[in-house]
Structures are given as structure tokens and as C-alpha cells.
Design an enzyme around this catalytic site. Structure first.
Site, PDB file in Angstrom:
ATOM      1  N   SER A 219      46.262  29.920  34.019  1.00 28.45           N
ATOM      2  CA  SER A 219      46.336  29.563  34.708  1.00 28.45           C
ATOM      3  C   SER A 219      47.014  29.188  35.506  1.00 28.45           C
ATOM      4  O   SER A 219      47.968  28.978  35.672  1.00 28.45           O
ATOM      5  CB  SER A 219      44.433  29.344  35.242  1.00 28.45           C
ATOM      6  OG  SER A 219      44.027  30.293  36.522  1.00 28.45           O
ATOM      7  N   ASP A 427      45.810  41.080  35.694  1.00 19.79           N
ATOM      8  CA  ASP A 427      44.904  39.690  36.133  1.00 19.79           C
ATOM      9  C   ASP A 427      44.807  39.283  37.761  1.00 19.79           C
ATOM     10  O   ASP A 427      45.762  39.542  38.368  1.00 19.79           O
ATOM     11  CB  ASP A 427      46.418  38.880  35.428  1.00 19.79           C
ATOM     12  CG  ASP A 427      45.070  37.631  35.259  1.00 19.79           C
ATOM     13  OD1 ASP A 427      44.981  37.109  36.911  1.00 19.79           O
ATOM     14  OD2 ASP A 427      45.299  36.536  34.231  1.00 19.79           O
ATOM     15  N   HIS A 456      41.081  37.819  33.554  1.00 19.36           N
ATOM     16  CA  HIS A 456      42.180  36.557  33.771  1.00 19.36           C
ATOM     17  C   HIS A 456      41.773  35.854  32.079  1.00 19.36           C
ATOM     18  O   HIS A 456      40.561  34.983  32.361  1.00 19.36           O
ATOM     19  CB  HIS A 456      41.467  35.608  35.201  1.00 19.36           C
ATOM     20  CG  HIS A 456      42.273  34.423  34.850  1.00 19.36           C
ATOM     21  ND1 HIS A 456      43.643  34.547  35.632  1.00 19.36           N
ATOM     22  CD2 HIS A 456      41.840  33.606  35.343  1.00 19.36           C
ATOM     23  CE1 HIS A 456      44.431  33.217  35.958  1.00 19.36           C
ATOM     24  NE2 HIS A 456      43.086  32.216  35.741  1.00 19.36           N
TER      25      HIS A 456
END
Length: 493
Positions: A219, A427, A456
Site C-alpha cells: 500500500s 484493488d 488489498h
């Protein structure tokens, strides 16, 4: 980072001899003065770390410069952790890690990775290193002196249905920015950036006595890793970037892209809910999608148990991060549809919100005019109606003090070809479109593996064995696909 919306947004949601003999150079990116040695000891107990590997985790602190342009000036502390290799004969180095954010703690992350199934070959090959980035948690923390009411609002603006809604949100955004700029840690404001966190990582590498470091970040951690290997290409070993942000990091374009991410991912949930008639949300994906807009509109007008339309949209977005949350999300929809309250999200730590703002607003410049966000919200409501009214709305970065001491790091193709990107096709938090931009920016430095799945986070949390095995082979053997690889969907078990 998957426990509430703000973490999801973050969410959201992801390392031979020391260089003590090298001379200190003139730029902050080549300062090589050896930091103090790390003194390992027991880690503070934390509920999040209660798994079989938590007792093996060791912790230490490291002093680093607040301002790398003045390396002998004021220092701050960085909390560091280590999950040492179980088999020193197989150990090849260190693997620095970051779970995302910005604002998320990373000290417990090595134990969490091990608990989530990080392969034994990887755990044998590396000392897995975690750390709380500057400003976060057990490192020298920052604050914006947020009130409980401000914390309850999180960092996700209300859904703006009209230009007037944006204008209504502007005073709140301005107040948060002013509190951050006048807080007791405002002295850290210009220096709490991704670039300086990357420099802290290089100090950790040096303190560990390693000439190079491998890295695994997810991320926001993908952007942190991209910045690190850009600033320190010669000290980067095997770099794995998971669930990738665009090359601008957590900038305005990235925040607006979350509307696209919601639209990419939602069909998976619509198909799930339609296949489970017991929830009563519709018998076709089209009907489930219509139910989303119906519920959002109804909750905008009349919240249920404190859940309004904005919170409903955010709650849905958050749950889409994890495949296993779909039954929970369908149950929450079912309850709200019947007017029954659902548990509200837990309070978000003040430090998380503050450090999130420090980094996102300090890394890049955001427009300063309300009309810019009114235009953005109008555009994004049309393009991405599920979430666009929120992702187009104004945030504190619009009013951030102009105290930046350097421009953002430009990600490019100069450096060794040692980056492996891994990315889910659907995602919500870091959409594929952003990952593709980062892939293009890296050029021949990177190879990208895409997995035909939603959610994710790919490695090691996802179930796609093609993607997972590719990452494991790279980390353990240095084997990387010769060209970009598309992994087919994994059949449901």
C-alpha cells in the site's frame, strides 16, 4: 490498517560490513555516518502481536537526524524490531518491511507477516525488520491535538452532493491544518515526509551492519519502497512492492483514484451478494448495485444508529479490502436495510490521523482553492458515483503551511533492475491504474505481477499461489520473471 476506514485509506491497508568507514557526503541522500548500534531487548506487549512468532520479536530504538541537511543537529527516535532468521546458515541479509499508512505502526509487522504465512524459506533467509516510521507510534510521535469529535470524523471527508457541501467542509479542513501547524510537535512538520522516512530506513540498514537491504512494503509502503530504492539504488537488494500507489505517492491524484478503486472492486461484492439470497439484497449484481445507492440515499436522509450515507459508503469501501469480509458486509447491509443499527467503527488513534496528515500533506502540494475541489467533486461524482463525492472533497492538505524543505522524490528508471511489483487487478485502495503508472515510471528497473483477484494486499495474505510463489522465489533465490506476468484467478476452495 484494515480495521477501519482511515487505516484502509491508508490502508484505506504491505530489507557484511557496515559503512562506518565511508565519509559523510554533502547531500542528505548520501550521508553515511554510522548511527549508534541497536541494542535489542524485549518488545512492549501489544494485542496485535499475540501470535506464535510474537515472543521472538526483539525491539530497539535508533536516533536519527530530524533534518538530514543538518545530520549533527536535533535527533528523533525510531522504534525498530527484528524477527531474526531461525537458520543462520541460510541467512542472506535483512528484509525491511512496511505495512502501509501513512500513519500505521510497523513494529509488530514482522510477527504479523509470519503469522499470516510468510514462507519458512523467507523467514530463514532474512532477519525481518519492522519499524515505526518517524512521527508514528513508538517512534517520536506527532500530534494535531485532535478532539474526540475530530477523531470520530477520521480523514475521510463527507460525501459532497453539491458545491455547497464542499464549501461546508472547508472550515473543518482548515481547522485541522491549523491545529497541526500549531501543535506541540509542529517542529516536526517540515521533516515528516516519505523521503526522510526512506533516509531513516538507510540509517537502520547501516545500524544493522548491512551493505544492502531487501524490502517488502504494501500500500503506502509501496511508495516508501519506491522512494527508498530511488534515493539509495546502490543499497537496494531485492525490492518487493505490493498493492502499488502511483509514482506520486499519496497525493491528490491518488486520493481521487480511490473512487475508481471502489468501482473496480464492487462488482465482486455484487456478485457475492446476488449469489446469497439469504441477505435479501438482490438476486442479480445489478439489483445489489441499485441497493447500494438506495441505502446510501436513505442513510444520508436518516442515519441508523449513527451510520449515515458517508459512513455507509466508507464502511463498504473498507470491507472490500478483504475477501473474507464480504459475509460481514452483506450482513451489515441487511441490518441497515431493515433499520437495525450495526456496531460503529472503533475510534481511530489520534497519532494515526495526525501522522497521516503530516506525511500526505508534507509530501506533495494540493490545490488551495475551494472551487478546485468543487470541480473535482462534480467530476468524480459523475465518473465514480459510489465514492467520488468523497474523494473529490476538500482535505486539510488544501490549507497546509508552505513549510516543505524539498520537492517530492521523482520515481524513475535509473538504478538496478531489482524491483518486483505485485498487484491485484481489482484493488480498491491502490487501483491497478496507479500501479501501471508506477510500473511505467520504473521502466526496466521493475517487473510487475498482476493477480486476477480482488482486495488489498497480495503477499502473503492473498490466496493466488502464482503471485505468492513468484514473490517467494524472488526473495529467496533472486529469480524474477523476465517480463511482466499475469496470474490467472485462483479457484475458490
Amino acid at each position: 490498517m484494515r480495521k477501519n476506514l482511515s487505516r484502509a485509506l491508508a490502508a484505506t491497508a504491505v530489507a557484511a560490513a557496515a559503512i562506518s568507514g565511508a565519509s559523510a557526503a554533502a547531500t542528505p541522500d548520501t550521508v553515511t555516518a554510522t548511527p549508534d548500534s541497536l541494542r535489542w531487548g524485549p518488545c512492549p506487549q501489544k494485542a496485535a502481536s499475540q501470535n506464535a512468532d510474537a515472543p521472538r520479536l526483539e525491539c530497539a530504538t535508533l536516533d536519527v537526524p530530524l533534518d538530514y541537511r543538518n545530520p549533527d543537529g536535533r535527533k528523533i527516535e525510531i522504534a525498530v524490531s527484528r524477527l531474526a532468521s531461525k537458520d543462520p546458515s541460510k541467512r542472506r541479509g535483512v528484509l525491511l518491511t512496511n505495512p502501509g499508512g501513512p500513519g500505521a505502526s510497523g513494529v509488530d509487522y514482522p510477527a504479523q507477516l509470519a503469522g499470516a504465512g510468510l514462507p519458512k524459506d523467507v523467514l530463514d533467509s532474512y532477519d525481518v525488520i519492522g519499524f515505526d516510521p518517524r512521527g508514528v507510534g513508538r517512534s517520536t510521535p506527532v500530534t494535531c491535538d485532535l478532539t474526540p469529535q475530530q477523531q470520530a470524523r477520521g480523514n475521510f471527508p463527507p460525501y459532497a452532493h453539491t458545491a455547497a457541501d464542499v464549501a461546508k467542509e472547508a472550515p473543518h479542513a482548515r481547522t485541522i491544518a491549523e491545529q497541526c501547524a500549531t501543535s506541540r510537535t509542529a517542529w516536526m512538520l517540515p521533516y515528516t515526509t516519505t523521503a526522510n522516512t526512506a533516509r531513516d530506513m538507510d540509517r537502520i540498514r547501516a545500524a544493522l551492519g548491512e551493505p544492502k537491504t531487501s524490502y517488502l512494503g504494501a500500500s503506502y509502503g509501496s511508495y516508501l519502497g519506491a522512494v527508498y530504492t530511488t534515493l539509495f539504488p546502490e543499497r537496494s537488494d531485492r525490492i518487493v512492492l505490493d498493492s502499488n500507489m502511483g509514482p506520486g505517492g499519496y497525493d491528490l491524484a491518488n486520493f481521487r483514484s480511490l473512487g475508481r478503486g471502489m468501482e473496480d472492486r464492487f462488482p465482486d461484492f455484487a456478485a457475492y451478494a446476488a449469489a446469497h439470497p439469504e441477505y435479501g439484497l438482490g438476486s442479480t449484481p445489478k439489483q445489489v448495485t441499485a441497493k447500494f445507492f438506495e441505502l446510501a440515499k436513505r442513510l444520508d436522509a436518516e442515519p441508523v444508529g449513527g451510520i449515515d450515507g458517508t459512513l455507509f459508503r466508507g464502511m463498504t469501501f473498507e470491507r472490500l479490502y478483504v475477501e473474507g469480509f464480504m459475509p460481514k458486509l452483506a450482513g451489515e447491509w441487511q441490518a441497515l436495510d431493515k433499520g437495525k443499527p450495526v456496531p460503529p467503527p472503533p475510534p481511530i488513534p489520534e497519532n494515526f490521523l495526525a501522522s497521516h496528515s503530516y506525511v500526505t500533506c508534507g509530501d506533495s502540494r494540493w490545490p488551495g482553492k475551494v472551487r478546485d475541489y468543487q470541480r473535482n467533486a462534480a467530476i468524480d461524482r459523475l465518473k465514480y458515483p459510489m465514492l467520488g463525492g468523497t474523494t473529490g472533497n476538500i482535505k486539510p492538505c488544501a490549507y497546509w503551511p508552505d513549510s516543505r524543505v524539498e520537492p517530492p522524490v521523482r520515481i524513475g528508471d535509473r538504478g538496478p533492475s531489482n524491483v518486483l511489483m505485485v498487484q491485484n487487478e481489482r484493488d480498491p485502495g491502490t487501483p491497478l491504474v496507479g500501479a501501471m503508472k508506477l510500473r511505467r515510471a520504473f521502466g526496466d528497473r521493475a517487473t510487475m505481477v498482476t493477480a486476477d483477484q480482488g482486495g488489498h494486499g497480495v503477499y502473503p495474505f492473498g490466496r493466488n499461489t502464482c503471485a505468492n510463489n513468484t514473490v517467494t522465489a524472488f526473495l529467496t533465490n533472486g529469480q524474477r520473471p523476465a517480463e511482466d506476468l499475469a496470474c490467472a484467478a485462483q479457484p475458490n476452495k
